[in-house]
Design a protein around this motif. Structure first.
Motif, PDB file in Angstrom:
ATOM      1  N   MET A 243      10.990 -29.700 -27.812  1.00 16.35           N
ATOM      2  CA  MET A 243       9.570 -29.469 -27.864  1.00 16.35           C
ATOM      3  C   MET A 243       9.168 -28.522 -26.739  1.00 16.35           C
ATOM      4  O   MET A 243       9.735 -28.560 -25.644  1.00 16.35           O
ATOM      5  N   ALA A 244       8.193 -27.682 -26.990  1.00 17.23           N
ATOM      6  CA  ALA A 244       7.715 -26.714 -26.006  1.00 17.23           C
ATOM      7  C   ALA A 244       6.914 -27.416 -24.910  1.00 17.23           C
ATOM      8  O   ALA A 244       6.343 -28.490 -25.109  1.00 17.23           O
ATOM      9  N   VAL A 245       6.865 -26.774 -23.742  1.00 15.59           N
ATOM     10  CA  VAL A 245       6.094 -27.288 -22.618  1.00 15.59           C
ATOM     11  C   VAL A 245       4.619 -26.936 -22.847  1.00 15.59           C
ATOM     12  O   VAL A 245       4.304 -25.811 -23.245  1.00 15.59           O
ATOM     13  N   PRO A 246       3.691 -27.872 -22.587  1.00 15.01           N
ATOM     14  CA  PRO A 246       2.267 -27.562 -22.759  1.00 15.01           C
ATOM     15  C   PRO A 246       1.820 -26.383 -21.890  1.00 15.01           C
ATOM     16  O   PRO A 246       2.315 -26.218 -20.771  1.00 15.01           O
ATOM     17  N   GLN A 247       0.904 -25.568 -22.390  1.00 15.88           N
ATOM     18  CA  GLN A 247       0.423 -24.378 -21.682  1.00 15.88           C
ATOM     19  C   GLN A 247      -0.157 -24.721 -20.319  1.00 15.88           C
ATOM     20  O   GLN A 247      -0.042 -23.943 -19.384  1.00 15.88           O
ATOM     21  N   GLU A 248      -0.804 -25.881 -20.196  1.00 15.05           N
ATOM     22  CA  GLU A 248      -1.472 -26.225 -18.944  1.00 15.05           C
ATOM     23  C   GLU A 248      -0.509 -26.726 -17.867  1.00 15.05           C
ATOM     24  O   GLU A 248      -0.883 -26.856 -16.708  1.00 15.05           O
ATOM     25  N   MET A 249       0.742 -27.021 -18.220  1.00 16.57           N
ATOM     26  CA  MET A 249       1.695 -27.529 -17.231  1.00 16.57           C
ATOM     27  C   MET A 249       2.125 -26.413 -16.300  1.00 16.57           C
ATOM     28  O   MET A 249       2.462 -25.315 -16.719  1.00 16.57           O
ATOM     29  N   ALA A 250       2.081 -26.701 -15.001  1.00 15.79           N
ATOM     30  CA  ALA A 250       2.490 -25.751 -13.966  1.00 15.79           C
ATOM     31  C   ALA A 250       3.723 -26.298 -13.249  1.00 15.79           C
ATOM     32  O   ALA A 250       4.003 -27.495 -13.302  1.00 15.79           O
ATOM     33  N   ILE A 251       4.459 -25.429 -12.569  1.00 21.00           N
ATOM     34  CA  ILE A 251       5.643 -25.882 -11.819  1.00 21.00           C
ATOM     35  C   ILE A 251       5.243 -26.902 -10.759  1.00 21.00           C
ATOM     36  O   ILE A 251       5.948 -27.878 -10.525  1.00 21.00           O
ATOM     37  N   ALA A 252       4.108 -26.694 -10.103  1.00 19.85           N
ATOM     38  CA  ALA A 252       3.674 -27.617  -9.053  1.00 19.85           C
ATOM     39  C   ALA A 252       3.344 -28.999  -9.599  1.00 19.85           C
ATOM     40  O   ALA A 252       3.316 -29.971  -8.842  1.00 19.85           O
ATOM     41  N   THR A 253       3.103 -29.117 -10.907  1.00 21.72           N
ATOM     42  CA  THR A 253       2.784 -30.411 -11.520  1.00 21.72           C
ATOM     43  C   THR A 253       3.793 -30.783 -12.612  1.00 21.72           C
ATOM     44  O   THR A 253       3.522 -31.668 -13.416  1.00 21.72           O
TER      45      THR A 253
ATOM     46  N   VAL B 196      17.851 -23.844 -20.108  1.00 13.29           N
ATOM     47  CA  VAL B 196      16.597 -23.955 -20.844  1.00 13.29           C
ATOM     48  C   VAL B 196      16.433 -25.429 -21.229  1.00 13.29           C
ATOM     49  O   VAL B 196      17.383 -26.057 -21.686  1.00 13.29           O
ATOM     50  N   TYR B 197      15.219 -25.966 -21.019  1.00 13.57           N
ATOM     51  CA  TYR B 197      14.986 -27.396 -21.240  1.00 13.57           C
ATOM     52  C   TYR B 197      13.937 -27.646 -22.315  1.00 13.57           C
ATOM     53  O   TYR B 197      12.877 -27.020 -22.319  1.00 13.57           O
ATOM     54  N   ASN B 198      14.244 -28.607 -23.174  1.00 15.21           N
ATOM     55  CA  ASN B 198      13.245 -29.121 -24.109  1.00 15.21           C
ATOM     56  C   ASN B 198      12.432 -30.191 -23.396  1.00 15.21           C
ATOM     57  O   ASN B 198      12.993 -31.040 -22.682  1.00 15.21           O
ATOM     58  N   TYR B 199      11.132 -30.171 -23.594  1.00 15.32           N
ATOM     59  CA  TYR B 199      10.226 -31.164 -23.022  1.00 15.32           C
ATOM     60  C   TYR B 199       9.983 -32.237 -24.056  1.00 15.32           C
ATOM     61  O   TYR B 199       9.701 -31.935 -25.210  1.00 15.32           O
ATOM     62  N   SER B 200      10.147 -33.507 -23.650  1.00 13.85           N
ATOM     63  CA  SER B 200       9.960 -34.559 -24.649  1.00 13.85           C
ATOM     64  C   SER B 200       8.814 -35.505 -24.358  1.00 13.85           C
ATOM     65  O   SER B 200       8.390 -36.236 -25.238  1.00 13.85           O
TER      66      SER B 200
END
Length: 195
Positions: free
Chosen positions: A1-11, A190-194
């Motif tokens: 699954m893709a990473v949400p657009q609002e997710m940042a590296i700091a969070t 490359v990582y899938n976000y679950s």
């Protein structure tokens, strides 16, 4: 699954699983770090799970916790203290290491240890094969920069965490350059976000 657009590296938080089809083969990097062949083979067959969380330590430093399970039985937790101070540790895979970690904004500083190819790769300007690439936007324009050194074994791994758009989807990626003597290995995970 893709990473949400609002997710940042700091969070960056949640559960991540390597996408083996999109990642570079890590075997040559692990070999340069002295990981035995049998263990490398086991890693290539494993389906590890990375659970990432954040906290603030007693000194007020931001800390990234990385709990890894699915490689060789019980989980291992690693911490990245984001103050660029060296932290000594013993890792079951890499042995005695010293790690420095920090967040940086926009552009990675080019150090004397960077060849032009290393710098372009860590900055996501190119893939391992030299094809053009780029970071996907981070809401805070930040990346995580990590340098891990094993003085006894003579290797250094430099890693940058960010986001990349691959096949129209936003993924969390980690780009690594491993150096030992005059040898260099580059690779992108490359990582899938679950969740």
């Amino acid at each position: 699954m893709a990473v949400p657009q609002e997710m940042a590296i700091a969070t960056l938080a949640g559960q991540f699983v390597p996408n083996k089809a999109l990642s570079d083969d890590a075997d040559s990097s692990l070999a340069l770090q002295g990981v035995p062949w049998l263990l490398r083979k086991g890693i290539s067959l494993a389906s590890p799970k990375f659970i990432i969380s954040h906290l603030t330590d007693d000194n007020g430093n931001a800390v990234v916790n990385i709990n890894v399970s699915g490689i060789g039985g019980s989980g291992v937790t690693e911490q990245r203290i984001l103050n660029w101070e060296p932290v000594s540790a013993k890792n079951p895979l890499y042995g005695k290491t010293e790690t420095r970690s920090r967040l940086y904004r926009t552009t990675l500083d080019k150090s004397p240890s960077h060849s032009d190819e290393d710098y372009a790769f860590l900055s996501a300007n190119t893939t391992k094969d030299g094809t053009a690439s780029s970071w996907a936007e981070d809401p805070a324009s930040e990346h995580l920069h990590i340098v891990i050194a094993n003085e006894e074994a003579g290797w250094t791994m430099e890693q940058v965490w960010g986001f990349e758009e691959i096949d129209g989807k936003r993924y969390h990626t980690r780009r690594s350059v491993v150096r030992k003597g005059g040898l260099v290995e580059r690779g992108r995970l490359v990582y899938n976000y679950s969740a």
